[in-house]
Write a protein that holds these residues in place. Sequence first.
Motif: not given
Length: 140
Positions: A86-100
């Motif tokens: 889940r950490e590698l995926m990032g937030a469900t909404n890509p606009k909120e997903a952490a860089a990288g």
Amino acid sequence: AIERTISIIKPDAVAKDVIGQIYSRFENNGLKVIAAKMKQLSRAEAEGFYAVHKERPFFADLVAFMTSGPVMIQVLSGDNAVAKNRELMGATNPKEAAAGTIRADFAESIDANAVHGSDSLENAAIEIAYFFDDSEICPR
Ligand code: CMP
């Protein structure tokens, strides 16, 4: 503890030919692929997989998207695998997903968000059993 989790590379990311790049992120972060299959989901398979969301307003769009092209489904194994994925995926909404994260780098929208990952150890076991027989999993 060593855990197993499900990862699904969704139709958008398969179409963009980034399966290998996503696998590299798993492998570079201690997650081993111990089972995998590419599959065109039927409507019934997608509805069953996402049954917990069947009352949500986005359910019909989710099923339509997940059946729009083949997906790549894998069982990942590693220390703390559910949270790590889940950490590698990032937030469900890509606009909120952490860089990288995978979604920041490869996803277009909350629907076409590149990957799915189990949200708990309990759901991981259910989701693994939904797509894989024990005989298809290669512990290593
Ligand atoms: P996933 O982790 O596959 O689980 C359900 C999916 O529904 C989610 O990723 C999103 O792609 C999609 N979805 C669409 N709208 C929403 C929303 N408002 N909240 C959560 N998931 C959504």
